[in-house]
Scaffold this motif. Structure first.
Motif, PDB file in Angstrom:
ATOM      1  N   ARG A   1      13.157 -11.760  -3.904  1.00  0.00           N
ATOM      2  CA  ARG A   1      12.506 -12.586  -2.888  1.00  0.00           C
ATOM      3  C   ARG A   1      12.163 -11.761  -1.649  1.00  0.00           C
ATOM      4  N   LYS A   2      13.084 -10.885  -1.247  1.00  0.00           N
ATOM      5  CA  LYS A   2      12.842 -10.037  -0.062  1.00  0.00           C
ATOM      6  C   LYS A   2      11.693  -9.067  -0.298  1.00  0.00           C
ATOM      7  N   VAL A   3      11.645  -8.477  -1.495  1.00  0.00           N
ATOM      8  CA  VAL A   3      10.560  -7.535  -1.805  1.00  0.00           C
ATOM      9  C   VAL A   3       9.221  -8.255  -1.855  1.00  0.00           C
ATOM     10  N   LEU A   4       9.192  -9.444  -2.463  1.00  0.00           N
ATOM     11  CA  LEU A   4       7.950 -10.202  -2.550  1.00  0.00           C
ATOM     12  C   LEU A   4       7.460 -10.635  -1.180  1.00  0.00           C
TER      13      LEU A   4
ATOM     14  N   PHE B   1       0.837  -1.208   0.000  1.00  0.00           N
ATOM     15  CA  PHE B   1       0.000   0.000   0.000  1.00  0.00           C
ATOM     16  C   PHE B   1       0.870   1.256   0.000  1.00  0.00           C
ATOM     17  N   ALA B   2       1.887   1.275   0.875  1.00  0.00           N
ATOM     18  CA  ALA B   2       2.780   2.440   0.972  1.00  0.00           C
ATOM     19  C   ALA B   2       3.574   2.633  -0.314  1.00  0.00           C
ATOM     20  N   CYS B   3       4.069   1.533  -0.885  1.00  0.00           N
ATOM     21  CA  CYS B   3       4.838   1.628  -2.138  1.00  0.00           C
ATOM     22  C   CYS B   3       3.969   2.176  -3.265  1.00  0.00           C
ATOM     23  N   ALA B   4       2.720   1.702  -3.338  1.00  0.00           N
ATOM     24  CA  ALA B   4       1.811   2.163  -4.385  1.00  0.00           C
ATOM     25  C   ALA B   4       1.524   3.656  -4.247  1.00  0.00           C
ATOM     26  N   ILE B   5       1.346   4.112  -3.023  1.00  0.00           N
ATOM     27  CA  ILE B   5       1.082   5.538  -2.790  1.00  0.00           C
ATOM     28  C   ILE B   5       2.276   6.380  -3.233  1.00  0.00           C
ATOM     29  N   LEU B   6       3.472   5.976  -2.823  1.00  0.00           N
ATOM     30  CA  LEU B   6       4.663   6.758  -3.153  1.00  0.00           C
ATOM     31  C   LEU B   6       4.891   6.818  -4.661  1.00  0.00           C
ATOM     32  N   ALA B   7       4.726   5.667  -5.343  1.00  0.00           N
ATOM     33  CA  ALA B   7       4.931   5.657  -6.794  1.00  0.00           C
ATOM     34  C   ALA B   7       3.861   6.467  -7.509  1.00  0.00           C
ATOM     35  N   SER B   8       2.626   6.338  -7.051  1.00  0.00           N
ATOM     36  CA  SER B   8       1.510   6.991  -7.729  1.00  0.00           C
ATOM     37  C   SER B   8       1.502   8.495  -7.537  1.00  0.00           C
ATOM     38  N   MET B   9       2.170   8.979  -6.503  1.00  0.00           N
ATOM     39  CA  MET B   9       2.220  10.422  -6.272  1.00  0.00           C
ATOM     40  C   MET B   9       2.868  11.159  -7.443  1.00  0.00           C
ATOM     41  N   THR B  10       3.641  10.429  -8.242  1.00  0.00           N
ATOM     42  CA  THR B  10       4.244  11.026  -9.432  1.00  0.00           C
ATOM     43  C   THR B  10       3.176  11.580 -10.373  1.00  0.00           C
TER      44      THR B  10
ATOM     45  N   SER C   1      11.070  -2.773  -8.112  1.00  0.00           N
ATOM     46  CA  SER C   1      10.052  -3.729  -8.528  1.00  0.00           C
ATOM     47  C   SER C   1      10.621  -5.149  -8.522  1.00  0.00           C
ATOM     48  N   PRO C   2       9.913  -6.112  -7.898  1.00  0.00           N
ATOM     49  CA  PRO C   2      10.429  -7.494  -7.882  1.00  0.00           C
ATOM     50  C   PRO C   2      10.532  -8.096  -9.272  1.00  0.00           C
ATOM     51  N   ARG C   3       9.653  -7.714 -10.173  1.00  0.00           N
ATOM     52  CA  ARG C   3       9.718  -8.258 -11.529  1.00  0.00           C
ATOM     53  C   ARG C   3      10.932  -7.723 -12.272  1.00  0.00           C
ATOM     54  N   TRP C   4      11.263  -6.468 -12.066  1.00  0.00           N
ATOM     55  CA  TRP C   4      12.469  -5.935 -12.705  1.00  0.00           C
ATOM     56  C   TRP C   4      13.719  -6.596 -12.131  1.00  0.00           C
ATOM     57  N   LEU C   5      13.728  -6.835 -10.813  1.00  0.00           N
ATOM     58  CA  LEU C   5      14.881  -7.490 -10.177  1.00  0.00           C
ATOM     59  C   LEU C   5      15.086  -8.891 -10.744  1.00  0.00           C
ATOM     60  N   VAL C   6      13.986  -9.629 -10.944  1.00  0.00           N
ATOM     61  CA  VAL C   6      14.103 -10.974 -11.524  1.00  0.00           C
ATOM     62  C   VAL C   6      14.623 -10.875 -12.954  1.00  0.00           C
TER      63      VAL C   6
ATOM     64  N   THR D   1       3.445   0.087  -9.815  1.00  0.00           N
ATOM     65  CA  THR D   1       2.409  -0.284  -8.851  1.00  0.00           C
ATOM     66  C   THR D   1       1.838  -1.660  -9.159  1.00  0.00           C
ATOM     67  N   ALA D   2       1.602  -1.959 -10.439  1.00  0.00           N
ATOM     68  CA  ALA D   2       1.081  -3.279 -10.811  1.00  0.00           C
ATOM     69  C   ALA D   2       2.069  -4.378 -10.467  1.00  0.00           C
ATOM     70  N   GLU D   3       3.361  -4.116 -10.649  1.00  0.00           N
ATOM     71  CA  GLU D   3       4.372  -5.152 -10.421  1.00  0.00           C
ATOM     72  C   GLU D   3       4.646  -5.397  -8.946  1.00  0.00           C
ATOM     73  N   VAL D   4       4.339  -4.438  -8.092  1.00  0.00           N
ATOM     74  CA  VAL D   4       4.616  -4.607  -6.674  1.00  0.00           C
ATOM     75  C   VAL D   4       3.382  -5.078  -5.912  1.00  0.00           C
ATOM     76  N   SER D   5       2.209  -5.046  -6.539  1.00  0.00           N
ATOM     77  CA  SER D   5       0.947  -5.316  -5.844  1.00  0.00           C
ATOM     78  C   SER D   5       0.600  -6.798  -5.841  1.00  0.00           C
ATOM     79  N   PRO D   6       0.079  -7.335  -4.712  1.00  0.00           N
ATOM     80  CA  PRO D   6      -0.490  -8.684  -4.717  1.00  0.00           C
ATOM     81  C   PRO D   6      -1.763  -8.710  -5.547  1.00  0.00           C
TER      82      PRO D   6
END
Length: 518
Positions: A223-226, A28-37, A209-214, A142-147
């Protein structure tokens, strides 16, 4: 008997409905920070609606130059959008957000210190590039970090902040409308540099983003971010396995750092896979992703948001202050209803909200067109028609905000496969900004050519075509993981896949092709 009773007692909880997991606070916090852009775009749209009035008076420029000034930033943003896909694959999603904020900061400073029209256009160019970057990267991150369970809720945040930025721009217009003319519009535009500095700093505390890291082979960090952004350990493991499969990494590979081929890292062969040799599913995804962006803007939202003072003036409100105050009401309603959409996206699904939204927009646009046409042909002031015009402007932005506004960004950011996501979303933003630029740079001329009522009849007709397109072409994506999304495409859909399955049920669907991936 006692043993049977004990077994029955133990079995009773099995009949209780499963508890809904709590929203992941870290995601939730990550999505807010990214979306503030996205505030950057919203503020620019909102502030220009009022600043244009004072720019025209101070610099003494024509209506055509004002149209170009207001809409050209959408064309300039194409540069940022086209570069953002490759930049985000190279630098990462997080540093691309920082980069976007830095570019917009420079643009806002240039606009605030402009001495003439040419200088102002240079500032608009720089700010536009920054906006193009921000528009593309915020929903992708936001899509890549969200469950999956809350992805719609979290991915709608960029649209929430666009609306928040629009409201701030409207308030800025009203607040600075009383200062001397040579300062009015410069303060309105220059103050936009403040949020860009704040954003660039707070984004640095976000994880990548965990997908970018992979994609970079950094499995340990991913793994830590997920673990932090998933609702459970099991979900984190499943998400990691799905991402590894999409990135071409063997499931058995659990090293912290692995070697990933350059092609798998993203960017290589993407355009060929999207445009030259797409599978039926990818072709369908591309049509859906670009189509939803086109109809969002072609239905006239930027004409209403940018030219609200002009519309209210045509409706019979003559005072500058009253026009700007009515415009603040537009921003308030737009922001309020986007919040409603944010909390219902994952409950009702994408299709029902989108179709309902466009249905309301069609009704509002048609009624607004009728009332403005009546006012235009009347020799006396008709208060009922004035009130109806204001009410339908408000109902239009409200119905837009409950569906078309947020779902466009949610849907387009979640349907593209991992390898195609950054560039696919960038193409969606390109279509979005080109369409917005055409609408905003021609609205005044269009209104003079076919009357302002005729312009809104045209937007209503486009919205009707959009409703038919969504009903035919867009499957439901609620509840699916990003990695299984592709299985829902490659077909025309006749009804919503409300259960969030992986698209294997063909009831109500017409199969187009069977030789591609589904």
């Amino acid at each position: 008997m006692a043993a049977e009773a004990t077994m029955d007692q133990k079995a009773l909880p099995d009949f209780d409905p499963p508890k809904k997991p709590k929203r992941n606070k870290f995601a939730f916090a990550c999505a807010i920070l990214a979306s503030m852009t996205s505030i950057l775009l919203g503020y620019d749209i909102g502030v220009m609606s009022g600043a244009a009035i004072f720019i025209q008076r101070d610099l003494k420029v024509s209506d055509v130059k004002i149209e170009i000034l207001m809409g050209i930033i959408n064309v300039y943003s194409l540069i940022g959008s086209c570069l953002a896909g490759r930049t985000s694959d190279w630098l990462g999603r997080r540093y691309t957000i920082v980069f976007a904020g830095a570019i917009f900061f420079a643009g806002a400073i240039l606009m605030g210190f402009s001495t003439n029209y040419t200088f102002l256009m240079c500032g608009r160019f720089v700010a536009g590039v920054g906006i193009g970057y921000a528009l593309m990267i915020a929903p992708v991150y936001t899509a890549e970090v969200s469950p999956a369970a809350s992805r719609g809720f979290l991915t709608s945040f960029p649209e929430v902040f666009i609306n928040g930025g629009i409201l701030l721009g409207y308030i800025s217009n009203y607040a600075f409308s009383k200062v001397p003319l040579y300062l009015t519009w410069r303060l309105m535009l220059g103050i936009g540099a403040v949020p860009s500095v704040v954003l660039a700093l707070v984004v640095l505390v976000m994880p990548e983003s965990p997908r970018w890291l992979v994609m970079q082979g950094r499995l340990g960090e991913a793994r830590k971010v997920l673990d932090k952004t998933s609702d459970s350990k099991e979900e984190a493991l499943l998400r990691l396995a799905d991402i590894k499969e999409a990135a071409g990494i063997p499931e058995s590979c659990n090293d912290d750092v692995v070697q990933v081929s350059k092609q798998k890292r993203g960017g290589e062969g993407v355009w060929r896979e999207m445009f030259v040799n797409p599978t039926p599913a990818v072709r369908h995804i591309l049509i859906a992703g670009l189509g939803i962006h086109f109809f969002q803007q072609a239905s006239g939202i930027d004409a209403v948001v940018l030219y609200s003072p002009t519309i209210f003036k045509k409706a019979g409100i003559t005072s500058d202050t009253d026009q700007l105050l009515a415009t603040v009401a537009v921003g308030f309603v737009k922001t309020l209803f986007i919040l409603v959409a944010t909390f219902t996206l994952d409950r009702f699904g994408r299709r029902p909200l989108l179709l309902s939204s466009f249905g309301g927009m069609i009704f509002s646009l048609t009624t607004l067109a009728v009332s403005l046409t009546i006012i235009d042909h009347s020799h006396t002031k008709l208060m009922w028609a004035v009130g109806l015009s204001i009410a339908t402007v408000l109902s239009y932005v409200a119905t837009f905000s409950i569906g078309a506004g947020p779902i466009t960004w949610v849907y387009s950011s979640e349907i593209f496969p991992l390898k195609l996501r950054a560039q696919g979303c960038a193409m969606g933003v390109v279509v979005n900004r080109v369409t917005s630029g055409v609408i905003s740079m021609t609205f005044l001329s269009l209104s003079k050519a076919i009357t302002i009522g005729g312009a809104f009849f045209l937007f209503g007709g486009i919205a009707l075509v959009g409703w038919l397109f969504f009903f035919t072409m867009l499957p439901e994506t609620q509840g699916k993981t990003l990695e299984e999304m592709e299985g829902s495409f490659g077909k025309f859909w006749r009804k919503s896949d409300a259960k969030g399955t992986n698209g294997n049920d063909n009831n109500g669907q017409i199969q187009l092709e069977t030789n591609g991936r589904t």
